[in-house]
Design an enzyme around this catalytic site. Sequence first.
Site, PDB file in Angstrom:
ATOM      1  N   SER A  33       0.766  -1.372   0.406  1.00  0.00           N
ATOM      2  CA  SER A  33       0.055  -0.023  -0.044  1.00  0.00           C
ATOM      3  C   SER A  33       1.130   1.437   0.309  1.00  0.00           C
ATOM      4  CB  SER A  33      -0.311   0.134   0.795  1.00  0.00           C
ATOM      5  OG  SER A  33       0.007   0.070   2.839  1.00  0.00           O
TER       6      SER A  33
ATOM      7  N   GLY B 262      -1.906  -4.250   1.464  1.00  0.00           N
ATOM      8  CA  GLY B 262      -2.178  -5.696   2.259  1.00  0.00           C
ATOM      9  C   GLY B 262      -0.901  -6.486   1.773  1.00  0.00           C
TER      10      GLY B 262
ATOM     11  N   ASN C 276       4.305  -5.909   6.079  1.00  0.00           N
ATOM     12  CA  ASN C 276       2.998  -6.464   6.125  1.00  0.00           C
ATOM     13  C   ASN C 276       3.302  -7.991   6.829  1.00  0.00           C
ATOM     14  OD1 ASN C 276       0.592  -4.507   5.411  1.00  0.00           O
ATOM     15  ND2 ASN C 276       1.095  -5.190   3.242  1.00  0.00           N
TER      16      ASN C 276
ATOM     17  N   ASP D  21      -4.766   7.343   9.596  1.00  0.00           N
ATOM     18  CA  ASP D  21      -4.497   6.106  10.620  1.00  0.00           C
ATOM     19  C   ASP D  21      -3.300   6.188  10.750  1.00  0.00           C
ATOM     20  OD1 ASP D  21      -2.697   5.788   7.942  1.00  0.00           O
ATOM     21  OD2 ASP D  21      -4.077   4.231   7.306  1.00  0.00           O
TER      22      ASP D  21
ATOM     23  N   HIS E 139       0.160   5.897   6.601  1.00  0.00           N
ATOM     24  CA  HIS E 139       0.040   5.948   5.775  1.00  0.00           C
ATOM     25  C   HIS E 139       0.596   7.450   5.074  1.00  0.00           C
ATOM     26  CE1 HIS E 139      -2.700   2.520   5.474  1.00  0.00           C
ATOM     27  NE2 HIS E 139      -1.242   1.872   3.694  1.00  0.00           N
TER      28      HIS E 139
END
Length: 229
Positions: free
Chosen positions: A56, A93, A121, A204, A207
């Site tokens: 991402s 992801g 991840n 968040d 990002h």
Amino acid sequence: MRILLMLCYFLIFSVNISCKERNNKNVEDSVESIEVENSQEGITTKNKIILFFGDSLTAGMGLDTEEAFPALIQDKLDSLQLSYQVINAGLSGETTAGGKNRIAWVLKQKIDVFVLELGANDGLRGVPPSETRRNLQAIIDIVNEKNPETKIILAGMQIPPNLGVDYTTEFKNIFPELAAENNLKLIPFLLEDVAGIPALNQNDGIHPTAEGQKIVAQNVWSVLKEVVL
């Protein structure tokens, strides 16, 4: 403060997964559009390809595609009148295992520069660092087997110490060690000067914002320029 913000990785993991199918379609469209463009006779095309293969962070989650760092790198290349076409093969992801499974598909055509940005991840899931290392090495091997002349750049990543200092340290060391073992260019930490800074990250806390992506692009360019100039 940085550690507290980085803890949000665990809260947004499910969001990243939900975006995979949509982003995968975007990657397919991007690669196919380049293939069509290069196959049309009588049209002058950029003759070298830079492929950003990541998650991402590469895809630019939460932003327009034009604001993600691969697009900013394209702008930089164009401003210098360098004949490179950037492909954003980021998939939200994505893990190193997932990347290993889809790598053959994105290597349909000749890639001149391959920027590998995967692993974050894995760290969030607590994947054993040895497994992450094996998967990254497998991707590197596949790229080299497809075209030994492809120049590979590895993006380093770090994670918060939620799983303990030993895990965090071992994870961090994967990237410089693989770069040294394979004689690759290394971006020491993709999110340097961005991670943990509220003004440069989306809600968040993970990002990058459009401004944060500009700094990420600078981190990438500081290494990429040694390959393309």
